[in-house]
Design a protein around this motif. Sequence first.
Motif, short mmCIF file in Angstrom:
data_model
loop_
_atom_site.label_atom_id
_atom_site.label_comp_id
_atom_site.label_asym_id
_atom_site.label_seq_id
_atom_site.Cartn_x
_atom_site.Cartn_y
_atom_site.Cartn_z
N LYS A 239 0.84 -1.18 0.00
CA LYS A 239 0.00 0.00 0.00
C LYS A 239 0.88 1.24 0.00
N GLY A 240 0.25 2.37 -0.26
CA GLY A 240 1.01 3.61 -0.27
C GLY A 240 1.67 3.88 -1.61
N PRO A 241 2.70 4.73 -1.63
CA PRO A 241 3.32 5.17 -2.90
C PRO A 241 3.99 4.04 -3.68
N ARG A 242 4.35 2.93 -3.01
CA ARG A 242 5.02 1.84 -3.71
C ARG A 242 4.08 0.68 -4.02
N SER A 243 2.80 0.92 -3.92
CA SER A 243 1.83 -0.16 -4.17
C SER A 243 1.79 -0.53 -5.64
N PHE A 244 1.44 -1.77 -5.92
CA PHE A 244 1.26 -2.24 -7.29
C PHE A 244 0.26 -3.39 -7.28
N TYR A 245 -0.16 -3.77 -8.45
CA TYR A 245 -1.14 -4.85 -8.61
C TYR A 245 -0.48 -5.99 -9.37
N ALA A 246 -0.82 -7.19 -8.99
CA ALA A 246 -0.27 -8.39 -9.65
C ALA A 246 -1.41 -9.26 -10.16
N PRO A 247 -1.21 -9.94 -11.28
CA PRO A 247 -2.26 -10.83 -11.81
C PRO A 247 -2.55 -11.96 -10.84
N VAL A 248 -3.82 -12.30 -10.72
CA VAL A 248 -4.22 -13.41 -9.88
C VAL A 248 -4.00 -14.71 -10.64
#
Length: 250
Positions: A239-248
């Motif tokens: 979370k926060g400025p370094r957050s990213f999303y990854a494929p499930v």
Amino acid sequence: MQVDDAGLLVNNPGGFIEGISVRNLLSAEPQGRNPCLMDALKRVGLAERTGRGIDRIYEGSLLYGRPLPDYSASNQTMVSLFIERSEPDAEFVQLLAEERGRGTDLPLQSLLVLDALKRSRRCGVAELSEMVDVPRQRLKRTVELLCEAGLVEASGGGQNRSYMLSKKVYGHGGKAKEYVRQTDIDRVRYPELIMKLARQQGRVTVSDVRELLHLPDGDAAYYELKKLKEHGELTLVKKGPRSFYAPVKK
């Protein structure tokens, strides 16, 4: 020469000069068969000494809203030119005339790009390069200049960047519905493009999506990622400025 209901057909004996073919008519280095004859024709105003007569045929067709000249029937023993009979695209002609009136320079390469987008609706640089026979790097500069002139719109980023005629062009021809249809199609593809990038990189961020989809701000990019998270396609990592999303993984 033959003129009928289909159009104008001109056949000349003798094939193209060595190194010239139907595929590189506009990009090959100009050269003449007979320099003396070329000089004579130049002096009476019937030809260009540079050998760029084909450019003028293409340019004239586009400026007057006509189909592109067709050399596809040419072979090793004959050059065949067919110009289809058709009604001119009056709105397109008027638009080009207005742009010239504003001082906007529209060379042949720009006209070819506009015509290609008018016929194909949406294209990337690679597709446009094939259609107009211009190297990608040169073509990219032309397309970006058309974007600056407000005649073309871009969406996406990197290899997924594509182009279409602008709202200004569609509106000029009374084709606002076609413009809306194209932009709606683009939005429908947002999830597909985001997931493709996420799988390629193994992760995707808000800034990635904003650049990819050419969105106006980070909130719009976050909204697209949030929808994919809710549908179980992506998972939020950190979370926060370094957050990213990854494929499930499924």
